[in-house]
Scaffold this motif. Structure first.
Motif, short mmCIF file in Angstrom:
data_model
loop_
_atom_site.label_atom_id
_atom_site.label_comp_id
_atom_site.label_asym_id
_atom_site.label_seq_id
_atom_site.Cartn_x
_atom_site.Cartn_y
_atom_site.Cartn_z
N ASN A 169 66.94 52.28 26.02
CA ASN A 169 68.19 52.47 25.29
C ASN A 169 68.31 53.86 24.67
O ASN A 169 68.73 54.02 23.53
CB ASN A 169 68.33 51.39 24.21
N ILE A 170 67.95 54.87 25.45
CA ILE A 170 68.14 56.25 25.03
C ILE A 170 69.63 56.57 25.16
O ILE A 170 70.25 56.27 26.18
CB ILE A 170 67.34 57.22 25.92
N GLN A 171 70.20 57.20 24.16
CA GLN A 171 71.61 57.57 24.19
C GLN A 171 71.74 59.04 24.57
O GLN A 171 71.38 59.93 23.79
CB GLN A 171 72.27 57.30 22.84
N LEU A 172 72.21 59.30 25.76
CA LEU A 172 72.41 60.66 26.25
C LEU A 172 73.68 60.72 27.09
O LEU A 172 73.95 59.79 27.87
CB LEU A 172 71.23 61.11 27.12
N GLY A 173 74.45 61.77 26.94
CA GLY A 173 75.64 61.93 27.76
C GLY A 173 76.66 60.84 27.57
O GLY A 173 77.46 60.58 28.47
N GLY A 174 76.66 60.18 26.40
CA GLY A 174 77.61 59.12 26.14
C GLY A 174 77.26 57.80 26.80
O GLY A 174 78.08 56.88 26.84
N HIS A 175 76.02 57.69 27.32
CA HIS A 175 75.60 56.45 27.98
C HIS A 175 74.19 56.07 27.57
O HIS A 175 73.47 56.86 26.94
CB HIS A 175 75.68 56.62 29.50
N SER A 176 73.80 54.86 27.94
CA SER A 176 72.51 54.32 27.56
C SER A 176 71.59 54.27 28.78
O SER A 176 72.01 53.85 29.87
CB SER A 176 72.68 52.91 26.97
N TRP A 177 70.32 54.68 28.57
CA TRP A 177 69.38 54.80 29.69
C TRP A 177 68.03 54.19 29.34
O TRP A 177 67.61 54.21 28.18
CB TRP A 177 69.15 56.27 30.05
N ASN A 178 67.35 53.69 30.36
CA ASN A 178 65.94 53.36 30.27
C ASN A 178 65.18 54.41 31.06
O ASN A 178 65.59 54.79 32.16
CB ASN A 178 65.66 51.97 30.83
N LEU A 179 64.09 54.90 30.49
CA LEU A 179 63.35 56.00 31.10
C LEU A 179 62.03 55.52 31.68
O LEU A 179 61.25 54.85 31.00
CB LEU A 179 63.07 57.09 30.05
N ASP A 188 55.14 65.02 38.39
CA ASP A 188 55.51 63.83 37.63
C ASP A 188 56.99 63.54 37.84
O ASP A 188 57.79 64.46 37.99
CB ASP A 188 55.26 64.05 36.13
N VAL A 189 57.33 62.27 37.79
CA VAL A 189 58.71 61.84 37.96
C VAL A 189 59.21 61.20 36.66
O VAL A 189 58.56 60.31 36.11
CB VAL A 189 58.84 60.82 39.11
N PHE A 190 60.34 61.67 36.17
CA PHE A 190 61.06 61.04 35.07
C PHE A 190 62.38 60.51 35.62
O PHE A 190 63.16 61.27 36.20
CB PHE A 190 61.34 62.04 33.95
N SER A 191 62.63 59.22 35.44
CA SER A 191 63.85 58.60 35.96
C SER A 191 64.64 57.98 34.81
O SER A 191 64.20 57.00 34.20
CB SER A 191 63.51 57.52 36.99
N PHE A 192 65.80 58.58 34.51
CA PHE A 192 66.73 58.00 33.55
C PHE A 192 67.60 57.00 34.33
O PHE A 192 68.42 57.41 35.15
CB PHE A 192 67.61 59.07 32.93
N ILE A 193 67.40 55.72 34.09
CA ILE A 193 68.09 54.68 34.85
C ILE A 193 69.16 54.03 33.98
O ILE A 193 68.86 53.58 32.86
CB ILE A 193 67.10 53.64 35.39
#
Length: 350
Positions: A169-179, A188-193
């Protein structure tokens, strides 16, 4: 258990696997897994890196390209090996690269898209694929890569990202993401889903995502931006995906936005790329987001709950081994040679 297809073939253009056009030509059809074409400020690529793992076909049509804006359509049907990515039809910005993350002051992007049709059991994602590294330039998914940063605007059919969930539930760009975060070969891979379903009208500043990773996930601010790509990864199913408008710019404050140095828009704006395979806003983040550590091994959860270990440098290959230094598609541009490809395999359930 996911098969160990930890690498995808990167085939140099000189092997004639693909045909590259440096200027957009109306109604020109390109065929082959490595076919690419100029699209204004971008390069558009078919990139059927995983086609050998299934059977089906795919076509990508450039609809328009003007300045930093581009529109395209990808239609595909893929079957078999439901845990294997078959392709990454994408656009890659030609000049939004070469600056350190600490020097970027803004990276505005906009992506409007829709599925004109899609199977109810479609397995696919729609995502940005952004690459950074220690050297100022380098082929993506190679020894020059340090981080692969993905932003998933859609995930269907239970597909997920590499590694373990490290924040929710990260709030970025006006939306909610799981990282998610995990290793893949030497990077390394970081995926904001997306945590809220399909985001079909996305307007944000990519720099917010970069700063979140610098402030919260240990990414060095001295990393160089090496590529910004945007496209779709189908696993199985049929769909007609239309991007009505996409744009991205990067500004360091000392230089104009990246699009200003891009190639002029083409006079004609209809390129059709087709191939088939038979063998086969402002934003903020929440520092207090919950976290879970990943296991530190190059492995990923598979469809049956097992794990698969990644052993080769470029985890995305047409089916077996994704080898470093052997690009899936090589595009010869004036005065240089760029490597276009798609990263890794993605067959993970959340």
């Amino acid at each position: 258990m996911r098969p160990s297809i930890s690498a995808r073939h990167r085939i140099p253009l000189i092997l004639a696997l693909g045909f590259v056009v440096d200027h957009t030509v109306a109604d020109q059809t390109l065929s082959g897994p490595g076919d690419c074409a100029q699209a204004g400020a971008y390069t558009i690529c078919q990139n059927l890196w995983g086609a050998d793992t299934g059977t089906g076909s795919q076509s990508t049509t450039l609809k328009s390209a003007s300045g930093s804006s581009v529109a395209w359509e990808t239609t595909y049907t893929w079957a078999n090996s439901p845990n294997n990515v078959k392709s990454y039809a994408n656009v890659d910005h030609n000049t939004a690269k070469g600056m350190q993350l600490q020097d970027i002051v803004s990276a505005p992007t906009s992506w409007q898209w829709n599925y004109q049709s899609a199977d109810s059991d479609l397995r696919a994602d729609i995502s940005y694929d952004i690459w950074t590294g220690v050297p100022q330039s380098g082929a993506v998914a190679s020894s020059a890569s340090s981080y692969e940063i993905m932003i998933w605007l859609s995930q269907r059919g239970g597909v997920g990202g590499i590694g373990s969930t490290v924040a929710q539930n990260i709030q970025l760009g006006g939306h909610s993401w799981n990282l998610k975060h995990g290793p893949n070969s030497n990077w390394d891979v970081f995926s904001f889903i997306t945590a809220e379903g399909d985001i079909t009208n996305f307007d944000a500043d990519l720099n917010d995502f970069f700063q979140y990773l610098i402030d919260n996930q240990g990414v060095a601010k001295t990393q160089f931006l090496q590529a910004i790509q945007a496209g779709t990864e189908p696993f199985t199913g049929s769909a007609d995906l239309v991007t009505t408008s996409f744009s991205v710019d990067v500004s360091t404050g000392n230089e104009p936005a990246s699009s200003s140095s891009s190639p002029p828009p083409p006079s004609s704006t209809s390129v059709h790329v087709t191939s088939s395979s038979s063998s086969v806003g402002s934003s903020s983040y929440s520092p207090g987001a919950s976290s879970a550590s990943n296991n530190g091994h190059s492995s990923s959860t598979t469809a049956d709950g097992g794990s698969s270990t990644s052993s080769s440098p470029a985890e995305q290959t047409g089916g077996t081994v994704r080898g470093a230094g052997n690009p899936q598609c090589g595009l010869r541009m004036p005065g240089q040679q760029r490597m276009i490809r798609r990263s890794w395999l993605r067959s993970f359930l959340q």
